[in-house]
Write an enzyme that holds these catalytic residues in place. Sequence first.
Site, PDB file in Angstrom:
ATOM      1  N   ASP A   1       0.865  -1.176   0.000  1.00 13.33           N
ATOM      2  CA  ASP A   1       0.000   0.000   0.000  1.00 13.33           C
ATOM      3  C   ASP A   1       0.905   1.230   0.000  1.00 13.33           C
ATOM      4  O   ASP A   1       1.999   1.184   0.579  1.00 13.33           O
ATOM      5  CB  ASP A   1      -0.891   0.014   1.253  1.00 13.33           C
ATOM      6  CG  ASP A   1      -2.180   0.784   1.040  1.00 13.33           C
ATOM      7  OD1 ASP A   1      -3.258   0.162   1.011  1.00 13.33           O
ATOM      8  OD2 ASP A   1      -2.120   2.031   0.881  1.00 13.33           O
ATOM      9  N   ASN A   2       0.473   2.305  -0.623  1.00 11.20           N
ATOM     10  CA  ASN A   2       1.280   3.532  -0.543  1.00 11.20           C
ATOM     11  C   ASN A   2       0.794   4.439   0.587  1.00 11.20           C
ATOM     12  O   ASN A   2       1.330   5.519   0.797  1.00 11.20           O
ATOM     13  CB  ASN A   2       1.303   4.288  -1.882  1.00 11.20           C
ATOM     14  CG  ASN A   2      -0.048   4.860  -2.250  1.00 11.20           C
ATOM     15  OD1 ASN A   2      -1.025   4.704  -1.507  1.00 11.20           O
ATOM     16  ND2 ASN A   2      -0.121   5.537  -3.390  1.00 11.20           N
ATOM     17  N   LEU A   3      -0.218   3.997   1.290  1.00 12.00           N
ATOM     18  CA  LEU A   3      -0.783   4.686   2.460  1.00 12.00           C
ATOM     19  C   LEU A   3      -1.331   6.072   2.117  1.00 12.00           C
ATOM     20  O   LEU A   3      -1.495   6.906   3.010  1.00 12.00           O
ATOM     21  CB  LEU A   3       0.238   4.762   3.605  1.00 12.00           C
ATOM     22  CG  LEU A   3       0.686   3.382   4.134  1.00 12.00           C
ATOM     23  CD1 LEU A   3       1.723   3.542   5.247  1.00 12.00           C
ATOM     24  CD2 LEU A   3      -0.498   2.570   4.658  1.00 12.00           C
TER      25      LEU A   3
ATOM     26  N   THR B   1     -15.822  -3.698 -10.267  1.00 17.02           N
ATOM     27  CA  THR B   1     -16.919  -2.974  -9.648  1.00 17.02           C
ATOM     28  C   THR B   1     -18.202  -3.041 -10.450  1.00 17.02           C
ATOM     29  O   THR B   1     -18.167  -3.163 -11.691  1.00 17.02           O
ATOM     30  CB  THR B   1     -16.518  -1.481  -9.507  1.00 17.02           C
ATOM     31  OG1 THR B   1     -17.662  -0.738  -9.093  1.00 17.02           O
ATOM     32  CG2 THR B   1     -16.044  -0.899 -10.825  1.00 17.02           C
TER      33      THR B   1
ATOM     34  N   TYR C   1     -14.644   6.270 -13.208  1.00 16.49           N
ATOM     35  CA  TYR C   1     -14.254   5.161 -12.330  1.00 16.49           C
ATOM     36  C   TYR C   1     -14.623   3.824 -12.977  1.00 16.49           C
ATOM     37  O   TYR C   1     -13.773   2.937 -13.161  1.00 16.49           O
ATOM     38  CB  TYR C   1     -14.929   5.324 -10.964  1.00 16.49           C
ATOM     39  CG  TYR C   1     -14.824   4.103 -10.106  1.00 16.49           C
ATOM     40  CD1 TYR C   1     -13.583   3.565  -9.777  1.00 16.49           C
ATOM     41  CD2 TYR C   1     -15.966   3.453  -9.631  1.00 16.49           C
ATOM     42  CE1 TYR C   1     -13.482   2.426  -9.001  1.00 16.49           C
ATOM     43  CE2 TYR C   1     -15.869   2.322  -8.853  1.00 16.49           C
ATOM     44  CZ  TYR C   1     -14.620   1.807  -8.540  1.00 16.49           C
ATOM     45  OH  TYR C   1     -14.525   0.675  -7.776  1.00 16.49           O
TER      46      TYR C   1
ATOM     47  N   PHE D   1     -20.370  -5.041  -5.631  1.00 15.74           N
ATOM     48  CA  PHE D   1     -21.426  -4.036  -5.509  1.00 15.74           C
ATOM     49  C   PHE D   1     -21.028  -3.158  -4.314  1.00 15.74           C
ATOM     50  O   PHE D   1     -19.845  -2.872  -4.169  1.00 15.74           O
ATOM     51  CB  PHE D   1     -22.785  -4.739  -5.484  1.00 15.74           C
ATOM     52  CG  PHE D   1     -23.184  -5.148  -6.899  1.00 15.74           C
ATOM     53  CD1 PHE D   1     -22.413  -6.085  -7.595  1.00 15.74           C
ATOM     54  CD2 PHE D   1     -24.228  -4.545  -7.567  1.00 15.74           C
ATOM     55  CE1 PHE D   1     -22.694  -6.409  -8.929  1.00 15.74           C
ATOM     56  CE2 PHE D   1     -24.529  -4.866  -8.894  1.00 15.74           C
ATOM     57  CZ  PHE D   1     -23.759  -5.799  -9.570  1.00 15.74           C
TER      58      PHE D   1
ATOM     59  N   ASP E   1     -24.059   8.946 -10.617  1.00 13.68           N
ATOM     60  CA  ASP E   1     -24.760   7.897  -9.868  1.00 13.68           C
ATOM     61  C   ASP E   1     -25.811   7.199 -10.731  1.00 13.68           C
ATOM     62  O   ASP E   1     -26.789   7.839 -11.134  1.00 13.68           O
ATOM     63  CB  ASP E   1     -25.508   8.508  -8.663  1.00 13.68           C
ATOM     64  CG  ASP E   1     -24.645   8.613  -7.427  1.00 13.68           C
ATOM     65  OD1 ASP E   1     -23.527   8.059  -7.418  1.00 13.68           O
ATOM     66  OD2 ASP E   1     -25.110   9.245  -6.451  1.00 13.68           O
TER      67      ASP E   1
HETATM   68  N1  UFG Z   1     -25.475   8.842  -0.971  1.00  7.77           N
HETATM   69  C1  UFG Z   1     -26.229   9.881  -0.475  1.00  7.77           C
HETATM   70  N2  UFG Z   1     -25.625  10.762   0.384  1.00  7.77           N
HETATM   71  C2  UFG Z   1     -24.331  10.648   0.764  1.00  7.77           C
HETATM   72  C3  UFG Z   1     -23.566   9.585   0.250  1.00  7.77           C
HETATM   73  C4  UFG Z   1     -24.177   8.704  -0.617  1.00  7.77           C
HETATM   74  O1  UFG Z   1     -27.397  10.019  -0.804  1.00  7.77           O
HETATM   75  O2  UFG Z   1     -23.838  11.496   1.535  1.00  7.77           O
HETATM   76  C5  UFG Z   1     -26.103   7.886  -1.894  1.00  7.77           C
HETATM   77  C6  UFG Z   1     -25.433   7.902  -3.259  1.00  7.77           C
HETATM   78  O3  UFG Z   1     -25.991   8.868  -4.086  1.00  7.77           O
HETATM   79  C7  UFG Z   1     -25.677   6.462  -3.715  1.00  7.77           C
HETATM   80  C8  UFG Z   1     -25.717   5.658  -2.430  1.00  7.77           C
HETATM   81  O4  UFG Z   1     -25.935   6.590  -1.386  1.00  7.77           O
HETATM   82  O5  UFG Z   1     -26.923   6.381  -4.339  1.00  7.77           O
HETATM   83  C9  UFG Z   1     -24.427   4.924  -2.163  1.00  7.77           C
HETATM   84  O6  UFG Z   1     -23.354   5.856  -2.308  1.00  7.77           O
HETATM   85  P1  UFG Z   1     -21.859   5.528  -1.873  1.00  7.77           P
HETATM   86  O7  UFG Z   1     -21.075   6.775  -2.093  1.00  7.77           O
HETATM   87  O8  UFG Z   1     -21.849   4.911  -0.522  1.00  7.77           O
HETATM   88  O9  UFG Z   1     -21.426   4.389  -2.891  1.00  7.77           O
HETATM   89  P2  UFG Z   1     -21.485   4.379  -4.497  1.00  7.77           P
HETATM   90  O10 UFG Z   1     -22.698   3.589  -4.896  1.00  7.77           O
HETATM   91  O11 UFG Z   1     -21.333   5.728  -5.083  1.00  7.77           O
HETATM   92  O12 UFG Z   1     -20.159   3.604  -4.858  1.00  7.77           O
HETATM   93  C10 UFG Z   1     -19.730   2.441  -4.184  1.00  7.77           C
HETATM   94  C11 UFG Z   1     -18.213   2.407  -4.232  1.00  7.77           C
HETATM   95  C12 UFG Z   1     -17.783   2.274  -5.660  1.00  7.77           C
HETATM   96  C13 UFG Z   1     -18.473   1.092  -6.305  1.00  7.77           C
HETATM   97  C14 UFG Z   1     -19.960   1.173  -6.169  1.00  7.77           C
HETATM   98  C15 UFG Z   1     -20.578  -0.091  -6.732  1.00  7.77           C
HETATM   99  O13 UFG Z   1     -17.671   3.603  -3.690  1.00  7.77           O
HETATM  100  O14 UFG Z   1     -16.392   2.077  -5.656  1.00  7.77           O
HETATM  101  O15 UFG Z   1     -20.288   1.308  -4.803  1.00  7.77           O
HETATM  102  O16 UFG Z   1     -21.976  -0.061  -6.665  1.00  7.77           O
HETATM  103  F1  UFG Z   1     -18.217   1.071  -7.630  1.00  7.77           F
END
Ligand code: UFG
Length: 333
Positions: free
Chosen positions: A38-40, A124, A148, A176, A289
């Site tokens: 890991d690069n931390l 992903t 991404y 997921f 999203d």
């Molecule tokens: N969300 C909110 N408010 C927030 C944060 C998130 O409403 O403050 C919503 C987002 O819009 C999304 C859901 O909650 O609909 C989940 O968001 P996350 O940021 O927790 O996760 P993501 O779905 O954006 O992404 C995650 C990983 C990715 C991966 C993806 C696969 O971060 O690396 O799941 O589904 F690709």
Amino acid sequence: MLYKRAAMHILVTGAAGYIGSVIVAELINANHTVIALDNLSLGHRNAVHPDATFVATDLSDFNQVAAVFSEQKIDAVIHMAGQSLVGESMQDPGKFFRANILNGLNVLEAMRHNKVKKFVFSSTAAVYGVPTEVPLSENSQCAPINPYGASKLQFEKILPWYLHTYGIDYTILRYFNAAGATDTLGEAHLTESHLIPIILDTALGSRSELEIFGTDYDTRDGSCIRDYIHVSDLASAHLKALELIQQLENRVYNLGIGHGYSTLEVLDAARKVTGMTITATHSARRPGDPPVLVAKADRAHIDLQWTPRFTEIESIVLSAWRWKLKYPNGYVD
Ligand code: UFG
């Protein structure tokens, strides 16, 4: 399918990250030897199991990667390191293409020079983009709507050529939404953007509110739907994939629980689990999203002989909440 498990020397990149640290711990518990890289920049040194050999390595520097391969015995690689925030990828795509494609190529090149032939790649659900069907199978159309997902998909497409040319066997695991915690390891990003930790920080009072990004999607309650998979279940799938890699009939596996929860449902579950009110406001959609991401994970069930232990959002959130109460400041490095 019967198989005999042999202990391996496994190199894990991104070993100090949220998912990586849990995988390292599972590998050690299963008696494998782990070289943890890991690069931390995003990970935490304290999250890496003490029995792993930790090497601070920047994958963008091929010489550093090559040095690890020449100094360590390595039978297999789990390549987890990368940039993974959907929202950030919309602002800075180049960072994602470098980290998720070029750095991965450095690992593959070091593998071929050192004749390491087993590779498990963390991909992903973001490779699918806006689903053309729900749930998503591994054969569903891949049309990412953020850099991404595009960067991960590009790297997936490189792997058959390393198999064809150098015999590097590979398995692609499409995660997921990773969630939850073990007793000792949990989610603590330096800049937190993930739903469940943000909700729990709000419950703890270290944030004032949760912003719900979009309540006008074409879903049952207007908020986005995701398939939340417990981080321990993700980890166990990696062990199965590594152990079976040479017998697997398929190259790509979805890892999810097979049903989704909306953002509002996750919030509701967290209110029940924590007993807190948790203030939430409705905000605009977050660019990049997709409205719904839910896995059809039958292939992993059959080929990997894998079944997730956590299948309900309450138990996943509860594990994260217990960890958060134990370690409210995350990892103190
Ligand atoms: N969300 C909110 N408010 C927030 C944060 C998130 O409403 O403050 C919503 C987002 O819009 C999304 C859901 O909650 O609909 C989940 O968001 P996350 O940021 O927790 O996760 P993501 O779905 O954006 O992404 C995650 C990983 C990715 C991966 C993806 C696969 O971060 O690396 O799941 O589904 F690709």
